[in-house]
Enzyme design. Structure first.
Site, PDB file in Angstrom:
ATOM      1  N   ASP A  35      31.850  38.577  97.584  1.00 22.76           N
ATOM      2  CA  ASP A  35      31.927  37.546  98.625  1.00 22.76           C
ATOM      3  C   ASP A  35      30.575  37.355  99.304  1.00 22.76           C
ATOM      4  OD1 ASP A  35      33.147  35.621 100.124  1.00 22.76           O
ATOM      5  OD2 ASP A  35      34.097  36.999 101.525  1.00 22.76           O
ATOM      6  N   LEU A  74      31.481  49.830  78.490  1.00 25.46           N
ATOM      7  CA  LEU A  74      32.001  49.387  79.789  1.00 25.46           C
ATOM      8  C   LEU A  74      33.102  48.358  79.527  1.00 25.46           C
ATOM      9  CD1 LEU A  74      31.695  49.308  82.950  1.00 25.46           C
ATOM     10  CD2 LEU A  74      30.169  47.349  82.596  1.00 25.46           C
ATOM     11  N   HIS A 112      25.988  30.620  94.517  1.00 24.30           N
ATOM     12  CA  HIS A 112      26.780  31.103  93.378  1.00 24.30           C
ATOM     13  C   HIS A 112      25.866  31.476  92.202  1.00 24.30           C
ATOM     14  CE1 HIS A 112      30.443  30.354  95.437  1.00 24.30           C
ATOM     15  NE2 HIS A 112      30.345  29.042  95.426  1.00 24.30           N
TER      16      HIS A 112
END
Ligand code: FPP
Length: 264
Positions: free
Chosen positions: A22, A133, A39
């Site tokens: 956020d 991962l 963004h």
């Protein structure tokens, strides 16, 4: 900033990290730039986060990239985010694959454009055998929606006579939830200063340690993640038991529900 590659493995590293990224909009607004610039900076921070997780030995990373509610943002912002996702898929998947990252997506895919959907499917198929991962991107995802889908799947099994209602227990629900093949997140991080879960992994976060920071997502660096990991390492996770029970179990084996290695 210390290089993630050069740092020694951290003893208390979470096996599964879940993140609400956020603060992109505020990061841009503070610079008097359009939100989409924030963004874009946020997408760069995603790479930093992946680098640190690979370097520290985190096994699974789940990122909240776009909530089911985010579709309600201004059309220009949603369109810009979709372009950004597509560009990131085009640009990053080769490198992620080379580094052994398995990439998957959770959430309701029905609303994505065919070009994004095709890239998502291709990335999942190409990286399916990787184990360094387990990277999951939650996109068009909502925790309540996740629970509703699981409930519906169980109802179908009952209606088709494959399951009796009395067989519905926590394990049965868990089988149908997103991330069913991963241990639940050990650590949840939210950047940007708000202290809430915002409809992220509602079921899966039941016993996750929560960590919040004022830092805006685009400003994420290895030092911040290491601070979160250090805090996590000092927490006593009791899973509803007493501290004494946990300590005696740990003297033998690890008592946490996520003690088994994540399989490929
Ligand atoms: C929340 O910040 C962030 C989002 C809704 C989008 C997250 C997207 C990225 C991090 C970039 C791309 C991601 C990938 C996986 C390629 P906000 O816009 O709510 O920030 P604000 O609270 O400051 O307004």
């Amino acid at each position: 900033m210390p290089s993630p590659q050069s740092a020694a493995p951290h003893p208390g590293v979470p096996r599964h990290l879940a993140v609400i990224m956020d603060g992109n909009g505020r990061w841009a607004e503070r610079r008097r730039r359009p939100r989409l610039i924030g963004h874009r900076a946020g997408a760069r921070a995603v790479n930093v986060c992946i680098d640190v997780c690979l370097a520290r030995g985190v096994e699974a990373l789940t990122l909240f990239a776009f909530s089911s509610e985010n579709w309600g943002r201004p059309e220009e912002e949603v369109g810009g985010l979709m372009k950004l996702f597509l560009a990131a898929l085009e640009r990053e998947v080769d490198e992620l694959h080379r580094r052994g990252v398995r990439l998957r997506f959770i959430g309701d895919r029905d609303r994505f454009q065919p070009d994004i959907l095709a890239r998502m499917r291709d990335a999942e198929a190409r990286t399916a055998g990787n184990t360094s991962l387990h990277l999951t991107i939650a996109a068009s995802y909502g925790g309540r929606q996740d629970i509703a889908h699981a409930t519906r799947a169980l109802a179908v099994e009952v209606a088709e006579g494959r399951l009796r209602p009395e067989q519905i227990d926590e394990a049965a629900v868990a089988r149908h939830m997103a991330l069913a093949d991963l241990p639940p997140p050990d650590l949840f991080i939210r950047t940007g200063g708000d202290h809430r879960i915002s409809n992220f992994l509602l079921w899966q976060l039941a016993y996750t340690e929560l960590w919040f920071t004022e830092t805006l997502w685009p400003d994420l660096d290895a030092t911040l993640l290491d601070a979160a990991f250090a805090d996590f390492a000092n927490r006593e996770r009791r899973f509803g038991l007493t501290g004494a029970q946990i300590r005696s179990a740990q003297a033998g084996t690890d008592a946490s529900p996520s003690a088994d290695r994540i399989d490929a």
